[in-house]
Write a protein that holds these residues in place. Structure first.
Motif, PDB file in Angstrom:
ATOM      1  N   MET A   1      -7.953  -2.804  -0.393  1.00  0.00           N
ATOM      2  CA  MET A   1      -6.513  -3.030  -0.287  1.00  0.00           C
ATOM      3  C   MET A   1      -5.828  -1.830   0.371  1.00  0.00           C
ATOM      4  SD  MET A   1      -3.658  -3.807  -3.261  1.00  0.00           S
ATOM      5  CE  MET A   1      -3.719  -2.162  -3.984  1.00  0.00           C
ATOM      6  N   HIS A   2      -6.182  -0.624  -0.052  1.00  0.00           N
ATOM      7  CA  HIS A   2      -5.549   0.564   0.528  1.00  0.00           C
ATOM      8  C   HIS A   2      -5.999   0.809   1.971  1.00  0.00           C
ATOM      9  CE1 HIS A   2      -3.140   1.960  -2.829  1.00  0.00           C
ATOM     10  NE2 HIS A   2      -4.135   1.640  -3.643  1.00  0.00           N
ATOM     11  N   GLN A   3      -7.199   0.367   2.323  1.00  0.00           N
ATOM     12  CA  GLN A   3      -7.591   0.409   3.741  1.00  0.00           C
ATOM     13  C   GLN A   3      -6.634  -0.443   4.569  1.00  0.00           C
ATOM     14  OE1 GLN A   3     -12.273   0.242   2.841  1.00  0.00           O
ATOM     15  NE2 GLN A   3     -11.799  -0.222   4.941  1.00  0.00           N
ATOM     16  N   ALA A   4      -6.306  -1.628   4.047  1.00  0.00           N
ATOM     17  CA  ALA A   4      -5.375  -2.518   4.752  1.00  0.00           C
ATOM     18  C   ALA A   4      -3.985  -1.886   4.820  1.00  0.00           C
ATOM     19  CB  ALA A   4      -5.317  -3.877   4.046  1.00  0.00           C
ATOM     20  N   VAL A   5      -3.569  -1.204   3.750  1.00  0.00           N
ATOM     21  CA  VAL A   5      -2.282  -0.522   3.750  1.00  0.00           C
ATOM     22  C   VAL A   5      -2.271   0.584   4.811  1.00  0.00           C
ATOM     23  CG1 VAL A   5      -0.726   0.938   2.397  1.00  0.00           C
ATOM     24  CG2 VAL A   5      -1.820  -1.031   1.319  1.00  0.00           C
ATOM     25  N   MET A   6      -3.356   1.347   4.882  1.00  0.00           N
ATOM     26  CA  MET A   6      -3.458   2.425   5.869  1.00  0.00           C
ATOM     27  C   MET A   6      -3.355   1.868   7.282  1.00  0.00           C
ATOM     28  SD  MET A   6      -3.782   5.708   5.770  1.00  0.00           S
ATOM     29  CE  MET A   6      -4.099   7.056   6.893  1.00  0.00           C
ATOM     30  N   GLU A   7      -3.993   0.741   7.508  1.00  0.00           N
ATOM     31  CA  GLU A   7      -3.930   0.103   8.825  1.00  0.00           C
ATOM     32  C   GLU A   7      -2.499  -0.314   9.148  1.00  0.00           C
ATOM     33  OE1 GLU A   7      -6.241  -0.918  12.201  1.00  0.00           O
ATOM     34  OE2 GLU A   7      -6.783   0.146  10.366  1.00  0.00           O
ATOM     35  N   ALA A   8      -1.779  -0.819   8.134  1.00  0.00           N
ATOM     36  CA  ALA A   8      -0.387  -1.228   8.327  1.00  0.00           C
ATOM     37  C   ALA A   8       0.507  -0.026   8.641  1.00  0.00           C
ATOM     38  CB  ALA A   8       0.116  -1.952   7.073  1.00  0.00           C
TER      39      ALA A   8
ATOM     40  N   LYS B   1      -0.407   2.741  10.099  1.00  0.00           N
ATOM     41  CA  LYS B   1      -0.720   3.151  11.474  1.00  0.00           C
ATOM     42  C   LYS B   1      -0.053   2.229  12.490  1.00  0.00           C
ATOM     43  CE  LYS B   1      -5.215   5.223  10.373  1.00  0.00           C
ATOM     44  NZ  LYS B   1      -6.682   5.082  10.514  1.00  0.00           N
ATOM     45  N   ALA B   2       0.159   0.963  12.080  1.00  0.00           N
ATOM     46  CA  ALA B   2       0.804  -0.012  12.966  1.00  0.00           C
ATOM     47  C   ALA B   2       2.326   0.083  12.918  1.00  0.00           C
ATOM     48  CB  ALA B   2       0.359  -1.425  12.605  1.00  0.00           C
ATOM     49  N   GLY B   3       2.866   1.041  12.133  1.00  0.00           N
ATOM     50  CA  GLY B   3       4.314   1.260  12.091  1.00  0.00           C
ATOM     51  C   GLY B   3       5.041   0.553  10.974  1.00  0.00           C
ATOM     52  N   LYS B   4       4.306  -0.052  10.028  1.00  0.00           N
ATOM     53  CA  LYS B   4       4.940  -0.730   8.898  1.00  0.00           C
ATOM     54  C   LYS B   4       5.424   0.289   7.864  1.00  0.00           C
ATOM     55  CE  LYS B   4       3.981  -4.988  10.274  1.00  0.00           C
ATOM     56  NZ  LYS B   4       5.039  -5.911  10.700  1.00  0.00           N
ATOM     57  N   LYS B   5       6.456  -0.098   7.123  1.00  0.00           N
ATOM     58  CA  LYS B   5       6.994   0.743   6.058  1.00  0.00           C
ATOM     59  C   LYS B   5       6.533   0.161   4.723  1.00  0.00           C
ATOM     60  CE  LYS B   5      11.230   3.194   4.838  1.00  0.00           C
ATOM     61  NZ  LYS B   5      12.694   3.248   4.979  1.00  0.00           N
ATOM     62  N   VAL B   6       5.978   1.017   3.845  1.00  0.00           N
ATOM     63  CA  VAL B   6       5.261   0.538   2.658  1.00  0.00           C
ATOM     64  C   VAL B   6       5.820   1.166   1.376  1.00  0.00           C
ATOM     65  CG1 VAL B   6       3.003   0.414   1.532  1.00  0.00           C
ATOM     66  CG2 VAL B   6       3.154   0.227   4.029  1.00  0.00           C
ATOM     67  N   LEU B   7       5.991   0.310   0.348  1.00  0.00           N
ATOM     68  CA  LEU B   7       6.354   0.752  -0.990  1.00  0.00           C
ATOM     69  C   LEU B   7       5.189   0.446  -1.927  1.00  0.00           C
ATOM     70  CD1 LEU B   7       8.473   1.779  -3.078  1.00  0.00           C
ATOM     71  CD2 LEU B   7       9.183  -0.627  -3.344  1.00  0.00           C
TER      72      LEU B   7
ATOM     73  N   LEU C   1       6.096   4.584  -6.011  1.00  0.00           N
ATOM     74  CA  LEU C   1       6.842   4.495  -7.265  1.00  0.00           C
ATOM     75  C   LEU C   1       5.882   4.754  -8.423  1.00  0.00           C
ATOM     76  CD1 LEU C   1       9.261   1.396  -7.168  1.00  0.00           C
ATOM     77  CD2 LEU C   1       9.865   3.803  -7.441  1.00  0.00           C
ATOM     78  N   ASP C   2       6.204   5.721  -9.254  1.00  0.00           N
ATOM     79  CA  ASP C   2       5.348   6.104 -10.377  1.00  0.00           C
ATOM     80  C   ASP C   2       5.617   5.182 -11.564  1.00  0.00           C
ATOM     81  OD1 ASP C   2       3.978   7.265 -12.426  1.00  0.00           O
ATOM     82  OD2 ASP C   2       4.938   9.235 -12.265  1.00  0.00           O
ATOM     83  N   GLY C   3       4.717   4.247 -11.808  1.00  0.00           N
ATOM     84  CA  GLY C   3       4.819   3.368 -12.965  1.00  0.00           C
ATOM     85  C   GLY C   3       3.857   3.760 -14.055  1.00  0.00           C
ATOM     86  N   TYR C   4       3.284   4.943 -13.940  1.00  0.00           N
ATOM     87  CA  TYR C   4       2.263   5.403 -14.883  1.00  0.00           C
ATOM     88  C   TYR C   4       2.819   6.378 -15.925  1.00  0.00           C
ATOM     89  CZ  TYR C   4      -1.968   7.785 -16.545  1.00  0.00           C
ATOM     90  OH  TYR C   4      -2.961   8.311 -17.329  1.00  0.00           O
TER      91      TYR C   4
ATOM     92  N   ASP D   1       8.503  -3.038   4.584  1.00  0.00           N
ATOM     93  CA  ASP D   1       7.839  -4.246   5.093  1.00  0.00           C
ATOM     94  C   ASP D   1       6.820  -4.789   4.093  1.00  0.00           C
ATOM     95  OD1 ASP D   1       8.953  -4.155   7.857  1.00  0.00           O
ATOM     96  OD2 ASP D   1       7.864  -2.255   7.901  1.00  0.00           O
ATOM     97  N   ILE D   2       6.250  -3.891   3.285  1.00  0.00           N
ATOM     98  CA  ILE D   2       5.147  -4.283   2.409  1.00  0.00           C
ATOM     99  C   ILE D   2       5.350  -3.711   1.007  1.00  0.00           C
ATOM    100  CG2 ILE D   2       2.638  -4.226   2.062  1.00  0.00           C
ATOM    101  CD1 ILE D   2       2.308  -3.711   5.040  1.00  0.00           C
ATOM    102  N   LEU D   3       5.192  -4.572  -0.002  1.00  0.00           N
ATOM    103  CA  LEU D   3       5.135  -4.144  -1.391  1.00  0.00           C
ATOM    104  C   LEU D   3       3.669  -4.146  -1.817  1.00  0.00           C
ATOM    105  CD1 LEU D   3       6.260  -3.523  -4.244  1.00  0.00           C
ATOM    106  CD2 LEU D   3       6.406  -6.011  -4.584  1.00  0.00           C
TER     107      LEU D   3
END
Length: 396
Positions: A37-44, A46-52, A85-88, A126-128
């Motif tokens: 999942m985090h590999q996919a996030v990293m790819e996003a 790099k593609a210019g997506k904004k991630v939370l 976001l720290d939910g821990y 762009d991504i949660l």
């Protein structure tokens, strides 16, 4: 389309996942689903997506450290296109933590989901990403309410046209709870016990069997097929046994022997000396066919395009030291393949040295197409040609 960061998975999905999709990465105790999942996030990113990212599993610094061990480094993107976001901390800490990116009471589902949605919209993300759903589920006094909250959150994010990535540990959920929590997800990808399987997709998949063997590396989750298409990947998988044997680590039935060209050529010449030309060539051809039993069937389960399948085979041949193969002609009834520096090489021999390649290619095409193919080495570098050439024909 958004890439998942693994070429073969993207190809099977028709280029990646569709915009605004929700993707569940389902795994087991080894947590390989979280790495993918985090590999996919990293790819996003790099593609210019904004991630939370909402992190319930561990403190954010620990998450960053863990992911870096697998080649995923979020630090260059923090405070720019990535927020965690720290939910821990307020789930397990001794004192109440406060701050802009700390959830005050993660167990209060109403407040927590409201904060997440507000942050997502105000920050124009762009991504949660939720890492992960399991840890919260285990702490709930009313798990059904939690599942309903996740379903509502996922659907509301989807209505905004944004992506949702979540990871969860399937074995913790009972069967009905798992089925319910997965309802809103467009894609369900199971990553467990060294197999990645696409369990759900809104579009038809390009292969019959969307299951792929993988290994966990310091560069993340890597499909075995891709590893064996490069010399570096193949070398990294070799392992010496105590009794002097060499094995491919993750394929317990694949024992490797390093062979000298002179020895291989001597073997082929001996076959011709004892059986003479025609019978010797026939034996070498059948030997090649037998060596490749099963390769075409395996490739057919993971690819529908014959050109793509052949090119994958050529990459493996080059990585394993067999030489360079190139596709010259491809039609419904004829395939012509050029070979350069094939193993064994050499000049000044009156007979072709690679009938086994012709047999292997014919076996591969027969299994992949379901129709009978035969082939022949029509040119050979050993006989003075500039390159080797294999002509394969469909037999009616």
């Amino acid at each position: 389309m958004l890439s998942l960061g693994v070429r073969q998975l993207d190809e099977v999905l028709g280029g990646g996942v569709e915009e605004g999709s929700s993707i569940a990465f389902v795994g087991s105790i080894e947590y390989d689903n979280i790495i993918l999942m985090h590999q996919a996030v990293m790819e996003a990113l790099k593609a210019g997506k904004k991630v939370l990212i909402v992190d319930f599993r561990q403190p954010p610094p620990t998450l960053l450290k863990e992911l870096k061990n697998h080649g995923i480094d979020y630090r260059p993107f923090l405070n720019d296109s990535l927020t965690i976001l720290d939910g821990y901390s307020n789930l397990y800490g001794q004192t109440v933590q406060s701050g802009e990116n700390i959830l005050p009471n993660p167990l209060d589902l109403g407040i927590t989901t409201a904060i997440i949605k507000e942050k997502l919209q105000k920050g124009n993300y762009d991504i949660l990403v939720i890492d992960d759903l399991t840890s919260q589920y285990t702490l709930q006094s009313n798990p059904k309410s939690y599942i309903k909250a996740i379903v509502r959150l996922t659907n509301s994010v989807k209505s905004l046209g944004k992506f949702t990535f979540v990871a969860l540990y399937a074995d913790v959920f009972d069967k009905s709870s798992l089925a319910t929590i997965l309802i809103p997800f467009d894609y369900v990808i199971e990553v467990s016990r060294e197999v990645v399987e696409i369990k759900r997709s809104p579009k038809p998949l390009r292969v019959i069997e969307p299951r792929f063997s993988y290994i966990r590396t310091n560069r993340g989750i890597r499909l075995k097929k891709e590893l064996y298409q490069s010399l570096e990947g193949l070398k990294a998988q070799l392992q010496a046994g105590k009794n002097g044997t060499i094995w491919i680590k993750d394929l317990k039935t694949h024992r490797i022997q390093i062979r000298e060209e002179e020895t291989e050529r001597s073997l082929i010449e001996t076959v011709y000396d004892f059986l003479e030309f025609e019978k010797g060539k026939e034996l070498l051809y059948v030997w090649g066919k037998k060596q490749f039993i099963g390769y075409g069937e395996y490739s057919k389960r993971h690819s529908t395009d014959i050109k793509e399948a052949l090119e994958d085979l050529f990459k493996f041949t080059m990585a394993s030291g067999g030489g360079k193969l190139e596709l010259v002609e491809l039609s419904d009834s004829v395939v012509i393949i050029r070979g350069i520096d094939l193993f064994p090489s050499g000049r000044g021999y009156p007979y072709p040295l690679h009938p086994n390649y012709a047999g292997a290619l014919a076996q591969f095409l027969t299994e992949f197409t379901g129709e009978h193919w035969e082939g022949e080495e029509t040119k050979c570098e050993a006989m003075g040609a500039e390159h080797c050439e294999f002509v394969l024909r469909k037999v009616k």
